[in-house]
Design an enzyme around this catalytic site. Structure first.
Site, mmCIF file in Angstrom:
data_model
loop_
_atom_site.group_PDB
_atom_site.id
_atom_site.type_symbol
_atom_site.label_atom_id
_atom_site.label_comp_id
_atom_site.label_asym_id
_atom_site.label_seq_id
_atom_site.Cartn_x
_atom_site.Cartn_y
_atom_site.Cartn_z
ATOM 1 N N GLN A 73 59.978 -11.467 90.036
ATOM 2 C CA GLN A 73 59.827 -12.295 88.918
ATOM 3 C C GLN A 73 59.511 -11.602 87.537
ATOM 4 O OE1 GLN A 73 56.631 -14.038 91.207
ATOM 5 N NE2 GLN A 73 57.789 -15.744 91.976
ATOM 6 N N MET B 199 62.858 -18.424 97.301
ATOM 7 C CA MET B 199 61.570 -18.776 98.125
ATOM 8 C C MET B 199 62.270 -19.416 99.545
ATOM 9 S SD MET B 199 58.811 -17.563 97.167
ATOM 10 C CE MET B 199 57.491 -18.684 98.132
ATOM 11 N N CYS C 201 54.589 -19.037 90.710
ATOM 12 C CA CYS C 201 53.977 -20.171 91.377
ATOM 13 C C CYS C 201 52.396 -20.260 90.893
ATOM 14 C CB CYS C 201 53.822 -20.216 92.949
ATOM 15 S SG CYS C 201 55.743 -20.444 93.501
ATOM 16 N N ASN C 202 51.972 -19.156 90.610
ATOM 17 C CA ASN C 202 50.813 -18.822 90.511
ATOM 18 C C ASN C 202 50.160 -18.551 88.983
ATOM 19 O OD1 ASN C 202 49.932 -19.706 93.235
ATOM 20 N ND2 ASN C 202 50.726 -17.486 93.616
ATOM 21 N N GLN D 91 55.667 -8.994 97.579
ATOM 22 C CA GLN D 91 56.698 -8.403 96.729
ATOM 23 C C GLN D 91 57.294 -9.404 95.958
ATOM 24 O OE1 GLN D 91 59.369 -5.860 98.653
ATOM 25 N NE2 GLN D 91 57.725 -5.143 100.312
ATOM 26 N N ALA E 9 66.927 -24.082 98.260
ATOM 27 C CA ALA E 9 67.648 -22.999 98.790
ATOM 28 C C ALA E 9 67.726 -21.807 97.832
ATOM 29 C CB ALA E 9 69.146 -23.402 99.005
ATOM 30 N N GLY E 10 66.678 -21.834 97.220
ATOM 31 C CA GLY E 10 66.475 -20.535 96.128
ATOM 32 C C GLY E 10 66.065 -19.615 96.887
#
EC number: 1.2.1.70
Length: 456
Positions: free
Chosen positions: A120, A193, A50-51, A115, A190-191
């Site tokens: 990832q 995250m 995401c970042n 975490q 629904a993953g």
């Protein structure tokens, strides 16, 4: 060859730039394929979260490898190379190792200590390994990074000090609408995250959760898991989102889609049927954004996006825990680099011992020619004596050169050894190549099966 990192993250660029650089798995595979077309790059993998978007590569030359990676990423993002470099950072050799260890430990995350990034990193390596784009260098680096990350989380309090992105978002939501206990929530996606969001919502006391997902079976599995904790939950396809917003108090989106999945029209239709004025909080955790920015302009709607999360004080870990984590990372970096330097001198030592063995065998052959009638037992004793003498003479310098090579600048000792004993560089390279092949055959991926389920 050394590791080169080319990256852009929340620390170097605004969310709008990160959105432009965001890639899915198919894009990542294309990027790596193009990077590896260059003879200057031998291994590569992409870490996209995401970042951050980071490319780790093993390169023959720093400037050449940097040029190749920068141009490929520029082409895929649609940004000019000049604009891209404004927001990019580059790490090379030791600095690249230190950065990956810090990332895996959660020290470089938007919310220090989270975490999720550890999982990832694991997935980034697994994907690259499946596509055969990593070799010995990135394999060893990735495995060590995963081990370092796990050690930091188990030996420091950084987990409790640094909340997850989801918990920071929900804390922000509670500041706006009050306690979430007894409220109704919608989770879009629904993953991993989405599952984490559901868990955090249940901890906050939410009474019911509606799961919206493109794949309905996957959404139903998450809803079933939620019901297992005694919380009412149902799953719906995307076209059911507007009516679900009518009764919702909070929405958490985290789909990983490349464009907004929650439109202004969706939210407007959902709120049009609300009988009494109410406040709706939407936590947009997607990268790129899951929610149309125009939604934030609707009356009674409060959007918590990544920009807002990054500004929250609660996204900072306690100083003492962060420092403890940095101490571990620094020690692990030093140990890893020492090991790598020792590994680099090993082919030279092996070549030296091989040359010594060849000299011994040549001299024994000469002995056989000069004294053809020498008794076999005497001949064996002479051979063993010569070998012991050679081994003793080589023991101290070869052990010492490995010790010296472990220190910064230690590669000069291997070079001195080659000069002193007139070792052919081709012979050393041949030894290194055979050792690399043997290592590749014995790669054990079981060490990647860390206890990371809780981080995904």
């Amino acid at each position: 060859m050394s590791v080169l990192l080319f990256g852009v993250s929340h620390r170097s660029a605004p969310v709008s730039v990160l959105e432009q650089l965001s890639t899915d798995e198919s894009d990542q595979a294309k990027i790596i394929a193009e990077v590896l077309q260059s003879s200057l790059v031998t291994e590569a993998m992409v870490l996209s979260t995401c970042n951050r978007v980071e490319i780790y590569a093993v390169v023959e030359a720093f400037h050449g490898g940097l040029s190749v990676i920068g141009q490929v990423l520029s082409d895929h993002s649609g940004m000019s190379l000049q604009d891209l470099t404004k927001y990019a950072y580059v790490r090379y050799a030791e600095a690249a190792v230190e950065h990956l260890f810090a990332v895996a430990s959660g020290l470089d995350s938007a919310v220090v200590g989270e975490q999720q990034v550890l999982g990832q990193v694991r997935r980034a390596y697994a994907s690259a390994e499946a596509n055969h784009t990593v070799g010995r260098t990135l394999h060893e680096l990735s495995q060590r990074a995963l081990a370092v990350g796990k050690r930091v989380h188990s030996e420091t309090g950084i987990d409790t000090a640094g909340a997850s992105v989801v918990s920071v978002a929900l804390d922000t939501a509670e500041k706006k609408v009050g306690s979430l206990a007894g409220r109704s929530a919608v989770v879009v996606g629904a993953g991993s995250m989405g599952a984490l969001a559901a868990k955090q919502l249940m901890r906050a006391g939410v009474e019911r959760i509606h799961v919206v997902n493109r794949s309905l079976p996957r959404g139903k599995r998450l809803a079933e898991n939620i019901r297992g904790y005694g919380v009412a939950a149902e799953a719906f396809p995307f076209d059911h989102l507007p009516p679900l917003l009518t009764d919702a108090d909070i929405v958490v989106t985290c789909t990983g889609a490349v464009r907004p999945v929650v439109s202004l029209a969706d939210v407007h239709r959902g709120l049009a049927h609300v009988r009494e004025p109410k406040e709706l909080v939407i936590c947009d955790l997607g990268m790129p954004r899951d929610v149309d920015p125009a939604v934030a302009g609707l009356p009674g709607v409060f959007v918590v996006d990544m920009d807002r999360i990054l500004r929250e004080p609660s996204a900072k870990a306690a100083t003492s825990d962060a420092e403890a984590a940095r101490t571990i990372v620094a020690a692990e970096v030093a140990n890893y680099l020492a090991g790598q330097r020792m590994a680099e001198v090993t082919p030279t030592v092996t070549a030296l011992r091989q040359r010594a063995a060849d000299v011994v065998e040549a001299e024994l052959l000469r002995l056989d020619n000069r004294l053809p009638g020498l008794d076999a037992s005497h001949r064996d004793e002479v051979a063993n004596t010569v070998r012991r003498v050679v081994d003793k003479l080589l023991h101290a310098p070869t052990v010492r050169v490995k010790q010296l090579a472990s220190a910064p600048g230690g590669d000069s000792y291997a070079e001195a050894l080659r000069e002193l004993f007139e070792l052919d560089q081709h012979a050393v390279d041949a030894v290194a190549g055979s050792e690399l092949g043997a290592a590749a055959e014995n790669i054990d991926l079981s060490s990647l099966a860390l206890d990371l389920d809780k981080t995904e």
